[in-house]
Write a protein that holds these residues in place. Structure first.
Motif, mmCIF file in Angstrom:
data_model
loop_
_atom_site.group_PDB
_atom_site.id
_atom_site.type_symbol
_atom_site.label_atom_id
_atom_site.label_comp_id
_atom_site.label_asym_id
_atom_site.label_seq_id
_atom_site.Cartn_x
_atom_site.Cartn_y
_atom_site.Cartn_z
ATOM 1 N N LYS A 288 -16.705 67.898 6.020
ATOM 2 C CA LYS A 288 -15.765 67.593 7.097
ATOM 3 C C LYS A 288 -14.333 67.567 6.566
ATOM 4 C CE LYS A 288 -19.103 64.981 9.737
ATOM 5 N NZ LYS A 288 -19.652 63.664 9.984
ATOM 6 N N TYR A 289 -14.198 67.572 5.260
ATOM 7 C CA TYR A 289 -12.893 67.467 4.615
ATOM 8 C C TYR A 289 -12.917 68.288 3.335
ATOM 9 C CZ TYR A 289 -9.233 65.171 1.791
ATOM 10 O OH TYR A 289 -8.152 64.914 0.994
ATOM 11 N N ASP A 290 -11.883 69.087 3.131
ATOM 12 C CA ASP A 290 -11.727 69.836 1.883
ATOM 13 C C ASP A 290 -10.796 69.039 0.982
ATOM 14 O OD1 ASP A 290 -13.289 71.906 2.825
ATOM 15 O OD2 ASP A 290 -11.586 73.062 3.564
ATOM 16 N N PRO A 291 -11.190 68.814 -0.254
ATOM 17 C CA PRO A 291 -10.327 68.032 -1.148
ATOM 18 C C PRO A 291 -9.039 68.780 -1.493
ATOM 19 C CG PRO A 291 -12.098 69.018 -2.391
ATOM 20 C CD PRO A 291 -12.380 69.308 -0.932
ATOM 21 N N SER A 292 -8.019 68.029 -1.807
ATOM 22 C CA SER A 292 -6.780 68.631 -2.301
ATOM 23 C C SER A 292 -7.080 69.280 -3.648
ATOM 24 C CB SER A 292 -5.713 67.554 -2.468
ATOM 25 O OG SER A 292 -6.119 66.635 -3.478
ATOM 26 N N LEU A 293 -6.205 70.163 -4.080
ATOM 27 C CA LEU A 293 -6.404 70.808 -5.378
ATOM 28 C C LEU A 293 -6.452 69.782 -6.510
ATOM 29 C CD1 LEU A 293 -6.817 73.320 -7.051
ATOM 30 C CD2 LEU A 293 -4.331 73.645 -7.065
ATOM 31 N N PRO A 294 -5.542 68.792 -6.539
ATOM 32 C CA PRO A 294 -5.632 67.801 -7.619
ATOM 33 C C PRO A 294 -6.966 67.043 -7.616
ATOM 34 C CG PRO A 294 -3.475 67.688 -6.594
ATOM 35 C CD PRO A 294 -4.310 68.614 -5.748
ATOM 36 N N LEU A 295 -7.476 66.713 -6.431
ATOM 37 C CA LEU A 295 -8.765 66.006 -6.367
ATOM 38 C C LEU A 295 -9.903 66.924 -6.784
ATOM 39 C CD1 LEU A 295 -10.493 63.565 -5.778
ATOM 40 C CD2 LEU A 295 -10.392 64.147 -3.332
ATOM 41 N N ALA A 296 -9.877 68.173 -6.362
ATOM 42 C CA ALA A 296 -10.918 69.132 -6.765
ATOM 43 C C ALA A 296 -10.928 69.291 -8.287
ATOM 44 C CB ALA A 296 -10.690 70.476 -6.086
ATOM 45 N N LEU A 297 -9.751 69.339 -8.894
ATOM 46 C CA LEU A 297 -9.670 69.457 -10.354
ATOM 47 C C LEU A 297 -10.198 68.197 -11.043
ATOM 48 C CD1 LEU A 297 -6.196 71.198 -10.661
ATOM 49 C CD2 LEU A 297 -8.440 72.228 -11.075
ATOM 50 N N LYS A 298 -9.916 67.039 -10.461
ATOM 51 C CA LYS A 298 -10.429 65.773 -11.012
ATOM 52 C C LYS A 298 -11.956 65.741 -10.962
ATOM 53 C CE LYS A 298 -8.350 61.269 -10.466
ATOM 54 N NZ LYS A 298 -7.726 60.313 -9.571
ATOM 55 N N ILE A 299 -12.506 66.211 -9.837
ATOM 56 C CA ILE A 299 -13.969 66.259 -9.675
ATOM 57 C C ILE A 299 -14.572 67.202 -10.717
ATOM 58 C CG2 ILE A 299 -15.821 67.030 -8.139
ATOM 59 C CD1 ILE A 299 -13.985 66.015 -5.778
ATOM 60 N N ALA A 300 -13.975 68.373 -10.869
ATOM 61 C CA ALA A 300 -14.469 69.350 -11.845
ATOM 62 C C ALA A 300 -14.437 68.777 -13.257
ATOM 63 C CB ALA A 300 -13.642 70.629 -11.763
ATOM 64 N N LYS A 301 -13.363 68.090 -13.596
ATOM 65 C CA LYS A 301 -13.246 67.490 -14.929
ATOM 66 C C LYS A 301 -14.303 66.408 -15.138
ATOM 67 C CE LYS A 301 -9.915 65.332 -18.009
ATOM 68 N NZ LYS A 301 -8.555 64.818 -18.162
ATOM 69 N N LEU A 302 -14.517 65.582 -14.129
ATOM 70 C CA LEU A 302 -15.504 64.507 -14.228
ATOM 71 C C LEU A 302 -16.905 65.062 -14.476
ATOM 72 C CD1 LEU A 302 -16.165 61.450 -13.953
ATOM 73 C CD2 LEU A 302 -16.465 61.868 -11.511
ATOM 74 N N PHE A 303 -17.253 66.130 -13.765
ATOM 75 C CA PHE A 303 -18.581 66.716 -13.908
ATOM 76 C C PHE A 303 -18.654 67.788 -15.001
ATOM 77 C CE2 PHE A 303 -18.939 64.912 -9.612
ATOM 78 C CZ PHE A 303 -20.139 64.227 -9.760
#
Length: 62
Positions: free
Chosen positions: A37-52
């Protein structure tokens, strides 16, 4: 935007709240991303990628 966030979170045994805490966002934000329902911002998407420890493209598909 399709994503694998729910699967990746489940693999680690994390609740939505636990993941939200690690990313400094609300649980509702995690739920909205997982249910597409929501697409993350680029900074949040990058944070998620780094975490995983995965490329952004592996988690999010256009």
């Amino acid at each position: 935007m399709k994503n694998r966030l729910k699967d990746l979170r489940a693999e680690r045994g994390w609740s939505q709240g636990e993941l939200a805490e690690q990313l400094a966002v609300s649980r509702q934000t995690i739920n909205a991303i997982e249910t597409e329902k929501y697409d993350p911002s680029l900074p949040l998407a990058l944070k998620i990628a780094k975490l995983f420890k995965r490329p952004v493209e592996e988690i999010f598909e256009v």
